[in-house]
Design a protein around this motif. Structure first.
Motif, PDB file in Angstrom:
ATOM      1  N   GLN A 112      77.160  48.905  61.370  1.00  0.00           N
ATOM      2  CA  GLN A 112      76.647  47.653  61.916  1.00  0.00           C
ATOM      3  C   GLN A 112      75.763  47.877  63.135  1.00  0.00           C
ATOM      4  OE1 GLN A 112      77.205  44.769  60.380  1.00  0.00           O
ATOM      5  NE2 GLN A 112      78.487  45.793  58.847  1.00  0.00           N
ATOM      6  N   ARG A 113      75.459  49.129  63.421  1.00  0.00           N
ATOM      7  CA  ARG A 113      74.674  49.437  64.617  1.00  0.00           C
ATOM      8  C   ARG A 113      73.226  49.002  64.430  1.00  0.00           C
ATOM      9  NH1 ARG A 113      74.488  55.523  66.670  1.00  0.00           N
ATOM     10  NH2 ARG A 113      76.667  55.015  67.196  1.00  0.00           N
ATOM     11  N   SER A 114      72.676  48.452  65.494  1.00  0.00           N
ATOM     12  CA  SER A 114      71.262  48.073  65.515  1.00  0.00           C
ATOM     13  C   SER A 114      70.492  49.083  66.364  1.00  0.00           C
ATOM     14  CB  SER A 114      71.098  46.661  66.090  1.00  0.00           C
ATOM     15  OG  SER A 114      71.688  46.575  67.374  1.00  0.00           O
ATOM     16  N   THR A 115      69.243  49.264  66.039  1.00  0.00           N
ATOM     17  CA  THR A 115      68.405  50.254  66.707  1.00  0.00           C
ATOM     18  C   THR A 115      67.540  49.583  67.754  1.00  0.00           C
ATOM     19  OG1 THR A 115      68.337  51.564  64.677  1.00  0.00           O
ATOM     20  CG2 THR A 115      66.687  52.058  66.359  1.00  0.00           C
ATOM     21  N   CYS A 116      67.528  50.145  68.939  1.00  0.00           N
ATOM     22  CA  CYS A 116      66.677  49.643  70.020  1.00  0.00           C
ATOM     23  C   CYS A 116      65.295  50.291  69.900  1.00  0.00           C
ATOM     24  CB  CYS A 116      67.304  49.944  71.372  1.00  0.00           C
ATOM     25  SG  CYS A 116      66.298  49.417  72.773  1.00  0.00           S
ATOM     26  N   VAL A 117      64.260  49.471  69.809  1.00  0.00           N
ATOM     27  CA  VAL A 117      62.896  49.977  69.652  1.00  0.00           C
ATOM     28  C   VAL A 117      62.017  49.708  70.863  1.00  0.00           C
ATOM     29  CG1 VAL A 117      62.945  49.818  67.146  1.00  0.00           C
ATOM     30  CG2 VAL A 117      62.205  47.849  68.475  1.00  0.00           C
ATOM     31  N   ALA A 119      65.456  41.378  62.958  1.00  0.00           N
ATOM     32  CA  ALA A 119      65.177  41.854  64.313  1.00  0.00           C
ATOM     33  C   ALA A 119      65.395  40.698  65.278  1.00  0.00           C
ATOM     34  CB  ALA A 119      63.750  42.389  64.416  1.00  0.00           C
ATOM     35  N   TRP A 120      65.745  41.022  66.504  1.00  0.00           N
ATOM     36  CA  TRP A 120      65.957  39.999  67.502  1.00  0.00           C
ATOM     37  C   TRP A 120      65.791  40.607  68.895  1.00  0.00           C
ATOM     38  CZ3 TRP A 120      69.636  42.427  64.743  1.00  0.00           C
ATOM     39  CH2 TRP A 120      70.673  43.054  65.433  1.00  0.00           C
ATOM     40  N   LEU A 121      65.641  39.736  69.867  1.00  0.00           N
ATOM     41  CA  LEU A 121      65.412  40.128  71.250  1.00  0.00           C
ATOM     42  C   LEU A 121      66.564  39.628  72.105  1.00  0.00           C
ATOM     43  CD1 LEU A 121      63.506  41.234  73.498  1.00  0.00           C
ATOM     44  CD2 LEU A 121      62.449  38.970  73.549  1.00  0.00           C
ATOM     45  N   PRO A 127      58.897  38.825  60.713  1.00  0.00           N
ATOM     46  CA  PRO A 127      58.434  39.947  61.558  1.00  0.00           C
ATOM     47  C   PRO A 127      59.596  40.717  62.149  1.00  0.00           C
ATOM     48  CG  PRO A 127      58.053  37.831  62.644  1.00  0.00           C
ATOM     49  CD  PRO A 127      58.471  37.524  61.245  1.00  0.00           C
ATOM     50  N   ARG A 128      59.364  42.017  62.392  1.00  0.00           N
ATOM     51  CA  ARG A 128      60.402  42.901  62.897  1.00  0.00           C
ATOM     52  C   ARG A 128      60.023  43.548  64.224  1.00  0.00           C
ATOM     53  NH1 ARG A 128      64.359  44.735  59.827  1.00  0.00           N
ATOM     54  NH2 ARG A 128      64.238  46.848  60.701  1.00  0.00           N
ATOM     55  N   TYR A 129      58.918  43.147  64.817  1.00  0.00           N
ATOM     56  CA  TYR A 129      58.528  43.702  66.109  1.00  0.00           C
ATOM     57  C   TYR A 129      57.938  42.591  66.966  1.00  0.00           C
ATOM     58  CZ  TYR A 129      56.811  46.868  69.665  1.00  0.00           C
ATOM     59  OH  TYR A 129      56.598  47.502  70.875  1.00  0.00           O
ATOM     60  N   ALA A 130      58.243  42.658  68.259  1.00  0.00           N
ATOM     61  CA  ALA A 130      57.766  41.643  69.202  1.00  0.00           C
ATOM     62  C   ALA A 130      57.333  42.322  70.490  1.00  0.00           C
ATOM     63  CB  ALA A 130      58.855  40.619  69.491  1.00  0.00           C
ATOM     64  N   THR A 131      56.420  41.669  71.182  1.00  0.00           N
ATOM     65  CA  THR A 131      55.998  42.071  72.527  1.00  0.00           C
ATOM     66  C   THR A 131      56.405  40.972  73.490  1.00  0.00           C
ATOM     67  OG1 THR A 131      54.112  43.257  71.607  1.00  0.00           O
ATOM     68  CG2 THR A 131      54.051  42.766  73.954  1.00  0.00           C
ATOM     69  N   TRP A 150      55.465  37.561  68.227  1.00  0.00           N
ATOM     70  CA  TRP A 150      55.910  38.425  67.142  1.00  0.00           C
ATOM     71  C   TRP A 150      54.719  38.867  66.302  1.00  0.00           C
ATOM     72  CZ3 TRP A 150      61.078  39.790  66.666  1.00  0.00           C
ATOM     73  CH2 TRP A 150      61.971  39.077  67.473  1.00  0.00           C
ATOM     74  N   ASP A 151      54.852  40.005  65.656  1.00  0.00           N
ATOM     75  CA  ASP A 151      53.768  40.537  64.830  1.00  0.00           C
ATOM     76  C   ASP A 151      53.402  39.559  63.719  1.00  0.00           C
ATOM     77  OD1 ASP A 151      53.490  42.763  66.299  1.00  0.00           O
ATOM     78  OD2 ASP A 151      54.291  44.172  64.836  1.00  0.00           O
ATOM     79  N   GLY A 152      52.081  39.361  63.567  1.00  0.00           N
ATOM     80  CA  GLY A 152      51.594  38.489  62.506  1.00  0.00           C
ATOM     81  C   GLY A 152      51.755  37.012  62.775  1.00  0.00           C
TER      82      GLY A 152
END
Length: 454
Positions: free
Chosen positions: A178-183, A204-206, A337-341, A370-372
């Protein structure tokens, strides 16, 4: 008798020679005996020769001006290192906070002092490789560090009195499946807030954390006296032993390694990517207006009156009309989307909530795209801790753009925001006034990957 005299050429005599220029007669050019050219030809030749000389002089002057400009131009100054930091492992990243430089190594962390260029301390308890690191000065010789390792774990440290203290692994779970990856990690200026972008298997979430730095500083001050007493007692014991010299050398690192339990950070916000727009569940316009009156945010496109059947019909018409182009481009269905700034933002006119206590150097909100996605969403940080962080959070302000946002940047004063779209347009927003100041379009087909304020 008729006698005829035969006439012949008289013999040459000096009397027949030309009298003018007698001395230079043998040097005369025979071509000068021809007719003289007309005056119009002379003028044309003179004009051509003059033009050739003038163009040649212009070229010479331009070259001289270029040489002078190159001489006046500032030459790039060659800088050589003034000091070197010797590390035992391969360095991957670094961050500067106060008078310390923190380096992420292939095994652990290391801290260096910029005053004497010496290694202060190191941390390698977990034997993990640090790939990214951010640091912020909390004051009173205390620094907060947020690091990401090779497994995508986010490590939160406190650096005080030349010692690392691990506070918490933010995304650690008991079940590794269940681990999530920090990007991505971001620390606010001053260390009041921290944000990490997490990715799971399909989503993905912030997460935005509030750091209790006041509590940390208070506990550090209380334990500073205990640490000094501990170091003095160890110095006395080390001097009385036979190996006192060796212990004194190791004392600077071991003496301050006292046990301090710091309060963990608290999850303040959980921001999830916008959901795809689907058919409406409203029975009429009044139902949609009631949702807006209840505080539902305008700008995301959710409060509409388009039914599922109308969406499906529009999608079918679009695909049937542009089927050959869609097959050639390999267009797939819209994905979440799976990436955000995201950026931490200081107070401004559009980021002032009711009953907010605004401080000049503490962020009051975050900006996320978020991307897109076409929307730049602003969230206030004045949410109470009793509210559920996992609830579906809606933005407080939405700034729509004509094209999907590719990248963004915030000025050092946090007043100006730059948004670069995928259509190669750059929009500068004034957060204090709440409207765009300028829109610049790059005519050539370029994709803007990053943007920065200077």
């Amino acid at each position: 008798l008729n006698t005829q005299e035969r006439l012949g050429n008289p013999p040459p005599s000096e009397k027949d020679w030309p009298k003018e220029d007698e001395e230079d007669f043998f040097l005369l050019d025979p071509y000068q005996k021809r007719d003289v050219l007309p005056q119009s030809c002379f003028r044309m030749i003179d004009k051509l020769v003059t033009q050739v000389f003038e163009s040649a002089m212009e070229i010479i002057e331009k070259r001289e001006m270029l040489r002078e400009a190159q001489k006046r131009k500032l030459q790039a100054k060659k800088c050589f290192p003034t000091a070197e930091f010797q590390v035992t492992e391969r360095p991957n990243c670094l961050a500067v906070s106060g008078k310390y430089i923190f380096v992420g190594l292939s095994v652990g962390l290391a801290a260096f002092n910029t005053c004497d260029f010496k290694d202060v301390c190191s941390w390698d308890a977990a034997k993990t490789e640090i790939c990214a690191i951010h640091a912020s000065d909390l004051g009173n010789e205390c620094h907060v560090l947020l690091a990401v390792d090779e497994m995508g774990l986010a490590w939160l440290f406190c650096f005080h009195k030349e010692s690392f203290l691990l506070i918490k692994i933010l995304n650690e779970v008991k079940d590794i499946s269940q681990r999530s990856t920090c990007v991505e990690v971001v620390l606010s200026r001053g260390g009041d807030y921290a944000g990490i972008l997490l990715q799971g298997n399909t989503k993905a979430w912030l997460e935005i954390y509030q750091l209790p730095k006041d509590s940390w500083l208070t506990k550090m001050e209380k334990n500073a006296g205990a640490a000094e007493e501990l170091s003095c007692s160890e110095r006395r014991s080390s001097c009385s032993s036979e190996v006192g010299t060796f212990l004194l050398q190791e004392l600077s690192v071991s003496a301050v390694e006292f046990d301090v339990e710091l309060d963990p950070p608290v999850v303040l916000l959980t921001v999830r990517p916008p959901k795809p727009i689907t058919g409406t569940s409203f029975q009429g316009p009044l139902d949609a207006l009631k949702e807006v009156d209840d505080g539902s945010m305008l700008g995301l496109g959710y409060n509409h009156l388009i039914k599922d059947s109308q969406w499906e019909l529009q999608e079918a018409i679009f695909r049937s009309t542009y089927q050959e182009y869609l097959e050639a481009e390999g267009v797939t269905e819209e994905e979440i989307p799976r990436y955000a700034t995201f950026h931490f933002l200081l107070s401004s006119r559009i980021l002032e909530g009711p009953e907010m206590k605004v401080q000049p150097d503490i962020p009051v909100g975050i900006g996320v795209h978020w991307d897109g996605n076409h929307n730049f969403c602003l969230y206030l940080l004045n949410h109470s801790l009793e509210e559920k962080a996992d609830s579906d959070l809606k933005p407080d302000v939405v700034w729509p753009c004509a094209a999907p946002i590719a990248c963004s940047a915030v000025s050092s004063c946090s007043r100006y925001l730059a948004l670069a779209g995928e259509d190669a347009t750059i929009t500068i927003w004034d957060k204090q006034l709440g409207y765009p100041l300028s829109v610049t379009a790059i005519l050539e087909e370029r994709f803007i990957r990053s943007i920065h304020f200077l």
